[in-house]
Design a protein around this motif. Structure first.
Motif, PDB file in Angstrom:
ATOM      1  N   LEU A 308      -5.783  40.944 -15.655  1.00  0.00           N
ATOM      2  CA  LEU A 308      -6.998  40.197 -16.004  1.00  0.00           C
ATOM      3  C   LEU A 308      -7.031  39.836 -17.483  1.00  0.00           C
ATOM      4  CD1 LEU A 308      -9.835  41.897 -13.915  1.00  0.00           C
ATOM      5  CD2 LEU A 308      -9.395  39.445 -14.074  1.00  0.00           C
ATOM      6  N   ARG A 309      -6.629  40.758 -18.324  1.00  0.00           N
ATOM      7  CA  ARG A 309      -6.669  40.496 -19.760  1.00  0.00           C
ATOM      8  C   ARG A 309      -5.664  39.427 -20.185  1.00  0.00           C
ATOM      9  NH1 ARG A 309      -9.441  44.030 -22.921  1.00  0.00           N
ATOM     10  NH2 ARG A 309     -10.334  45.861 -21.877  1.00  0.00           N
ATOM     11  N   ALA A 310      -4.669  39.183 -19.362  1.00  0.00           N
ATOM     12  CA  ALA A 310      -3.673  38.159 -19.696  1.00  0.00           C
ATOM     13  C   ALA A 310      -4.234  36.750 -19.546  1.00  0.00           C
ATOM     14  CB  ALA A 310      -2.437  38.317 -18.810  1.00  0.00           C
ATOM     15  N   CYS A 311      -5.414  36.630 -18.884  1.00  0.00           N
ATOM     16  CA  CYS A 311      -6.011  35.313 -18.650  1.00  0.00           C
ATOM     17  C   CYS A 311      -7.319  35.200 -19.412  1.00  0.00           C
ATOM     18  CB  CYS A 311      -6.264  35.085 -17.160  1.00  0.00           C
ATOM     19  SG  CYS A 311      -4.755  35.060 -16.191  1.00  0.00           S
ATOM     20  N   ASP A 312      -7.625  33.993 -19.850  1.00  0.00           N
ATOM     21  CA  ASP A 312      -8.867  33.722 -20.564  1.00  0.00           C
ATOM     22  C   ASP A 312      -9.918  33.292 -19.551  1.00  0.00           C
ATOM     23  OD1 ASP A 312     -10.811  33.198 -22.404  1.00  0.00           O
ATOM     24  OD2 ASP A 312      -9.996  31.257 -23.015  1.00  0.00           O
ATOM     25  N   GLY A 313     -10.748  34.212 -19.129  1.00  0.00           N
ATOM     26  CA  GLY A 313     -11.772  33.878 -18.149  1.00  0.00           C
ATOM     27  C   GLY A 313     -12.216  35.106 -17.395  1.00  0.00           C
ATOM     28  N   PHE A 471     -28.057  35.907 -24.296  1.00  0.00           N
ATOM     29  CA  PHE A 471     -27.776  36.380 -22.942  1.00  0.00           C
ATOM     30  C   PHE A 471     -26.327  36.093 -22.561  1.00  0.00           C
ATOM     31  CE2 PHE A 471     -32.483  36.120 -21.603  1.00  0.00           C
ATOM     32  CZ  PHE A 471     -32.648  37.465 -21.890  1.00  0.00           C
ATOM     33  N   CYS A 472     -25.841  34.912 -22.900  1.00  0.00           N
ATOM     34  CA  CYS A 472     -24.457  34.569 -22.548  1.00  0.00           C
ATOM     35  C   CYS A 472     -23.455  35.427 -23.311  1.00  0.00           C
ATOM     36  CB  CYS A 472     -24.193  33.091 -22.821  1.00  0.00           C
ATOM     37  SG  CYS A 472     -24.973  31.974 -21.644  1.00  0.00           S
ATOM     38  N   ASN A 473     -23.747  35.713 -24.567  1.00  0.00           N
ATOM     39  CA  ASN A 473     -22.817  36.509 -25.373  1.00  0.00           C
ATOM     40  C   ASN A 473     -22.802  37.979 -24.967  1.00  0.00           C
ATOM     41  OD1 ASN A 473     -21.910  34.370 -26.976  1.00  0.00           O
ATOM     42  ND2 ASN A 473     -23.627  34.570 -28.390  1.00  0.00           N
ATOM     43  N   THR A 474     -23.880  38.460 -24.350  1.00  0.00           N
ATOM     44  CA  THR A 474     -23.945  39.873 -23.962  1.00  0.00           C
ATOM     45  C   THR A 474     -23.684  40.085 -22.477  1.00  0.00           C
ATOM     46  OG1 THR A 474     -26.356  39.667 -23.690  1.00  0.00           O
ATOM     47  CG2 THR A 474     -25.539  40.482 -25.811  1.00  0.00           C
ATOM     48  N   CYS A 475     -23.616  39.018 -21.703  1.00  0.00           N
ATOM     49  CA  CYS A 475     -23.348  39.128 -20.269  1.00  0.00           C
ATOM     50  C   CYS A 475     -22.105  38.298 -19.954  1.00  0.00           C
ATOM     51  CB  CYS A 475     -24.538  38.635 -19.451  1.00  0.00           C
ATOM     52  SG  CYS A 475     -24.297  38.737 -17.659  1.00  0.00           S
ATOM     53  N   PRO A 476     -20.927  38.931 -19.826  1.00  0.00           N
ATOM     54  CA  PRO A 476     -19.680  38.172 -19.656  1.00  0.00           C
ATOM     55  C   PRO A 476     -19.693  37.221 -18.469  1.00  0.00           C
ATOM     56  CG  PRO A 476     -19.213  40.473 -20.140  1.00  0.00           C
ATOM     57  CD  PRO A 476     -20.685  40.373 -19.921  1.00  0.00           C
ATOM     58  N   SER A 479     -21.362  34.217 -19.628  1.00  0.00           N
ATOM     59  CA  SER A 479     -20.611  33.542 -20.679  1.00  0.00           C
ATOM     60  C   SER A 479     -19.531  32.638 -20.107  1.00  0.00           C
ATOM     61  CB  SER A 479     -19.990  34.572 -21.624  1.00  0.00           C
ATOM     62  OG  SER A 479     -19.227  33.930 -22.627  1.00  0.00           O
ATOM     63  N   THR A 480     -18.793  33.140 -19.124  1.00  0.00           N
ATOM     64  CA  THR A 480     -17.694  32.349 -18.579  1.00  0.00           C
ATOM     65  C   THR A 480     -18.191  31.120 -17.838  1.00  0.00           C
ATOM     66  OG1 THR A 480     -17.707  33.733 -16.599  1.00  0.00           O
ATOM     67  CG2 THR A 480     -16.184  34.338 -18.346  1.00  0.00           C
ATOM     68  N   ARG A 481     -19.408  31.200 -17.274  1.00  0.00           N
ATOM     69  CA  ARG A 481     -19.906  30.067 -16.495  1.00  0.00           C
ATOM     70  C   ARG A 481     -20.811  29.152 -17.319  1.00  0.00           C
ATOM     71  NH1 ARG A 481     -23.169  31.892 -11.701  1.00  0.00           N
ATOM     72  NH2 ARG A 481     -23.915  33.473 -13.152  1.00  0.00           N
ATOM     73  N   MET A 482     -21.708  29.757 -18.093  1.00  0.00           N
ATOM     74  CA  MET A 482     -22.786  28.991 -18.720  1.00  0.00           C
ATOM     75  C   MET A 482     -22.528  28.643 -20.180  1.00  0.00           C
ATOM     76  SD  MET A 482     -24.876  28.760 -16.181  1.00  0.00           S
ATOM     77  CE  MET A 482     -26.362  28.163 -16.966  1.00  0.00           C
ATOM     78  N   TYR A 483     -21.580  29.325 -20.827  1.00  0.00           N
ATOM     79  CA  TYR A 483     -21.340  29.109 -22.254  1.00  0.00           C
ATOM     80  C   TYR A 483     -19.843  29.247 -22.482  1.00  0.00           C
ATOM     81  CZ  TYR A 483     -22.748  29.256 -27.208  1.00  0.00           C
ATOM     82  OH  TYR A 483     -22.961  28.970 -28.537  1.00  0.00           O
ATOM     83  N   PRO A 484     -19.085  28.174 -22.294  1.00  0.00           N
ATOM     84  CA  PRO A 484     -17.615  28.256 -22.269  1.00  0.00           C
ATOM     85  C   PRO A 484     -17.048  28.843 -23.553  1.00  0.00           C
ATOM     86  CG  PRO A 484     -18.357  25.979 -22.479  1.00  0.00           C
ATOM     87  CD  PRO A 484     -19.563  26.782 -22.160  1.00  0.00           C
ATOM     88  N   SER A 485     -15.915  29.541 -23.413  1.00  0.00           N
ATOM     89  CA  SER A 485     -15.276  30.162 -24.568  1.00  0.00           C
ATOM     90  C   SER A 485     -14.346  29.200 -25.298  1.00  0.00           C
ATOM     91  CB  SER A 485     -14.488  31.402 -24.124  1.00  0.00           C
ATOM     92  OG  SER A 485     -13.492  31.045 -23.174  1.00  0.00           O
ATOM     93  N   ASP A 486     -13.904  28.153 -24.626  1.00  0.00           N
ATOM     94  CA  ASP A 486     -13.061  27.159 -25.288  1.00  0.00           C
ATOM     95  C   ASP A 486     -13.838  26.552 -26.462  1.00  0.00           C
ATOM     96  OD1 ASP A 486     -10.720  25.168 -25.297  1.00  0.00           O
ATOM     97  OD2 ASP A 486     -12.467  23.847 -25.157  1.00  0.00           O
ATOM     98  N   PRO A 487     -13.269  26.529 -27.675  1.00  0.00           N
ATOM     99  CA  PRO A 487     -14.021  26.075 -28.848  1.00  0.00           C
ATOM    100  C   PRO A 487     -14.577  24.656 -28.710  1.00  0.00           C
ATOM    101  CG  PRO A 487     -12.010  27.192 -29.526  1.00  0.00           C
ATOM    102  CD  PRO A 487     -11.929  27.038 -28.040  1.00  0.00           C
ATOM    103  N   ALA A 488     -13.781  23.739 -28.156  1.00  0.00           N
ATOM    104  CA  ALA A 488     -14.255  22.363 -28.028  1.00  0.00           C
ATOM    105  C   ALA A 488     -15.394  22.268 -27.011  1.00  0.00           C
ATOM    106  CB  ALA A 488     -13.095  21.454 -27.618  1.00  0.00           C
ATOM    107  N   ALA A 489     -15.222  22.937 -25.873  1.00  0.00           N
ATOM    108  CA  ALA A 489     -16.266  22.892 -24.849  1.00  0.00           C
ATOM    109  C   ALA A 489     -17.544  23.563 -25.334  1.00  0.00           C
ATOM    110  CB  ALA A 489     -15.767  23.562 -23.567  1.00  0.00           C
ATOM    111  N   GLY A 561     -18.953  18.614 -18.427  1.00  0.00           N
ATOM    112  CA  GLY A 561     -18.053  18.918 -17.318  1.00  0.00           C
ATOM    113  C   GLY A 561     -18.766  19.006 -15.986  1.00  0.00           C
ATOM    114  N   LYS A 562     -18.088  19.633 -15.022  1.00  0.00           N
ATOM    115  CA  LYS A 562     -18.611  19.696 -13.660  1.00  0.00           C
ATOM    116  C   LYS A 562     -19.384  20.972 -13.377  1.00  0.00           C
ATOM    117  CE  LYS A 562     -14.260  21.520 -11.748  1.00  0.00           C
ATOM    118  NZ  LYS A 562     -13.194  21.309 -10.754  1.00  0.00           N
ATOM    119  N   HIS A 563     -19.535  21.848 -14.418  1.00  0.00           N
ATOM    120  CA  HIS A 563     -20.254  23.100 -14.234  1.00  0.00           C
ATOM    121  C   HIS A 563     -21.489  23.119 -15.125  1.00  0.00           C
ATOM    122  CE1 HIS A 563     -16.952  24.576 -11.867  1.00  0.00           C
ATOM    123  NE2 HIS A 563     -16.107  24.358 -12.860  1.00  0.00           N
TER     124      HIS A 563
END
Length: 649
Positions: A308-313, A471-476, A479-489, A561-563
């Motif tokens: 899991l740690r090998a993937c970003d998400g 909430f997004c920063n404290t609830c992973p 975060s992955t769904r509602m506040y993307p980790s990709d810097p541009a997104a 995006g679509k999410h």
């Protein structure tokens, strides 16, 4: 109702060498059009004899150019016909006897799509106005799909084992439990695919008991005449049929197989520790269970954690689940059932906890897990045991969220809490009666704004966008769904949040709040605000609504995006304000694109559940003729009306 179609005759074309390729293609195309016209003529002649099962407007993807057009679709007992408009010209149809599969389709830019696949190889894709309407069409088509004893699929004649279900139905054969089929069922639920759980597993037990089923035991899948065994093989087959939950590249696909094998091995080891397979009667060995919990299980968790740690998400292969994520959740449920929650919680890494939470928060998955369709996980004789465990870590201090149910910005934060199933105390505070001006609230938040979040850790946040980000920063899983980790997104989401707060909301509130008695009416100021929404300000900026439609929502369903993201919740709150003054002289009309966007956000989030108090408040302002009352100056001194920003922050 009439089908306006004209029949044009075309002459047969010669295949001699003097005919150019262009002429051949043109003739073939005309022949296809002629076949469609003849088909529509037949339907029109029999329309009075054929009952209309369902009809309505859908958006259909073209077969050749893949463009989307509105069509009026009619489901008859033996066919599906689509027109350019109601009472308009027929554009084609589908014979029900050719339908082999109907299922939700998430592989398009549009939402709430479903596919109708036929034995001719053609796949028709429609977009419904809502998820409920999409499911209604799927169910209706399933019910009236013609069932033949045999059907041609892929050029070969295949027989069904189950004659009573429509073609394309995923028929699952297993015991009257979820067991090793839980992951399969969660995947089918999430995909919106039509399936049936048959509890006739005995016919599939032991090799040779059923010709064509060469596995030792259930679960078994029957689909379009094919019978598949083994959970992993069933998963990959379903993913291939639906074209979902499977990485496109060869290397990630191979890694999926590897992770699925690891998950299967973990489950097999705990079964071996708890049961004697020859008699299938529990002869539990406490020593074996203790060894597994103390030695084997922690090592397996380390293996999965490293994957899991090998993937970003949140998931094994990024931000969207694959079939192995459903298998992982199944494994966690099975371990919890057989070893006890404490034994598993002691070794379950945070990454797997986050994966489980993210997957189980998906709306259809959550509905199944909490609904009546769910069956017992395993037989009682494989139930809980007393296993060594460490005490669970103490819960973090409970946070408290202060909201006004009439405040639209409170709705955005409240909806996010519901999506994340956050363990938060929600306290209702009334802005209109001045409850934010009490000494107690002043000590908590001197800004006197709502929503306000007391994190329980000595930090108080009094601005909606800050709370959404917190909430997004404290609830992973959020975060992955509602506040993307990709810097541009993430940058685009942040830009939309700031645009909403600093540019869009001030203009909307200046226009709307006086109508809602949140401030004194100044028609000149209101007209300026209306103009700023549509045309901008003195040529320095474009209109807010124009920017929203042509920039933030250009070629996407949601912001970027679509999410759906937290930016969509914030902007939906502002649009809710605009909706409330429909029918007023300065009401702002929504374009079709904005209306679709509002519908998509409401369908993807529980926003509608959070604004009932606001709707009731707006209704209370209505006159008997249905129009909203005009504002009157406030007489109370407990609530400032000088700035609209005081009502919602």
């Amino acid at each position: 109702m009439s089908f306006k179609s004209s029949t044009t005759s075309i002459s047969a074309f010669s295949t001699s060498s003097e005919n150019s390729e262009y002429e051949k293609n043109t003739a073939i195309h005309e022949m296809r059009k002629e076949a469609i016209r003849r088909y529509c003529d037949v339907v029109e002649k029999n329309l009075q004899k054929t009952a209309i099962i369902k009809e309505g407007e859908l958006i259909k993807q073209g077969g050749r150019h893949k463009s989307w057009r509105r069509r009026y679709v009619i489901l008859l007992e033996n066919s599906i016909v689509y027109l350019d408009k109601k009472e308009g010209s027929s554009k084609g149809g589908i014979l029900m006897e050719t339908v082999v599969s109907v299922h939700a389709n998430k592989n398009t830019k549009r939402t709430d799509c479903f596919s109708v696949e036929t034995s001719t190889g053609r796949c028709y894709i429609f977009s419904a106005p809502s998820e409920d309407e999409m499911q209604s069409w799927i169910d209706a088509i399933h019910l009236f799909t013609a069932i033949s004893e045999t059907r041609f699929i892929g050029g070969t004649r295949k027989k069904f084992l189950s004659k009573k279900y429509p073609a394309g139905t995923f028929v699952l054969h297993y015991w009257p439990i979820d067991g090793r089929m839980l992951g399969i069922k969660l995947l089918l639920e999430d995909a919106g695919a039509y399936y049936v759980h048959e509890t006739d597993a005995t016919q599939f037990v032991y090799a040779g008991a059923n010709p064509g089923f060469a596995c030792f035991a259930p679960p078994a899948l029957e689909h379009n005449g094919n019978v598949i065994g083994q959970s992993g093989a069933i998963m990959t087959y379903i993913c291939t049929v639906l074209d979902m939950y499977m990485p496109a590249d060869a290397v990630p696909r191979a890694h999926c197989v590897q992770v699925a094998a690891n998950l299967s091995d973990i489950t097999a080891e705990v079964y071996q520790a708890k049961t004697a397979w020859k008699s299938y009667v529990a002869t539990e060995s406490t020593a074996d269970v203790n060894v597994f919990c103390a030695e084997r299980l922690p090592k397996w968790m380390q293996v999965l954690d490293s994957e899991l740690r090998a993937c970003d998400g949140a998931y094994f292969f990024g931000f969207e689940p694959t079939y192995v994520d459903f298998l992982a959740v199944q494994m966690i449920h099975q371990l919890n059932f057989m070893l006890g929650d404490g034994a598993v919680a002691a070794v379950l890494p945070p990454s797997l906890r986050h994966l489980q939470r993210a997957l189980e928060e998906r709306r259809k998955v959550a509905t199944y897990l909490s609904g009546s369709k769910r069956k017992p996980l395993l037989p009682d004789f494989l139930g809980h045991v007393t296993a060594p465990s460490e005490s669970s870590p103490p819960d973090t201090p409970a946070a408290t969220l202060y909201i006004d149910p009439v405040s639209c910005h409170s709705h955005a934060v409240w909806a996010l809490c519901k999506m994340g199933r956050l363990n938060i105390d929600v306290v209702h505070v009334s802005l209109r009666t001045g409850e934010t001006h009490t000494p107690a609230f002043d000590a908590r938040n001197p800004l006197r704004t709502l929503p306000t979040l007391d994190t329980g850790e000595g930090v108080v946040l009094g601005e909606s966008n800050a709370i959404l980000r917190y909430f997004c920063n404290t609830c992973p899983s959020l975060s992955t769904r509602m506040y993307p980790s990709d810097p541009a997104a993430r940058g685009l989401v942040d830009m939309a949040l700031d645009f909403c707060l600093t540019t869009m909301y001030p203009r909307v509130s200046a226009l709307v709040h006086p109508y809602l008695n949140f401030g004194e009416r100044d028609e000149g100021t209101q007209r300026q605000a209306w103009h700023a929404l549509s045309h901008g300000t003195d040529g320095l900026q474009n209109g807010c609504m124009v920017v929203l439609e042509t920039f933030f929502l250009k070629d996407t369903t949601f912001i970027g995006g679509k999410h759906v993201t937290i930016a969509d919740l914030a902007i939906r709150a502002v649009l809710k304000l605009l909706e409330s003054i429909a029918g007023q002289p300065l009401a702002y009309p929504f374009t079709d694109r904005i209306q679709t966007y509002v519908h998509d956000v409401d369908a993807a989030t529980p926003y509608g559940e959070c604004c009932t108090a606001f709707d009731a408040y707006v209704s209370s302002l209505a006159h008997e003729d249905g129009s909203n009352s005009f504002p009157v100056p406030r007489s109370t001194g407990t609530f400032s009306t000088n700035t609209a920003d005081n009502a919602c922050s």
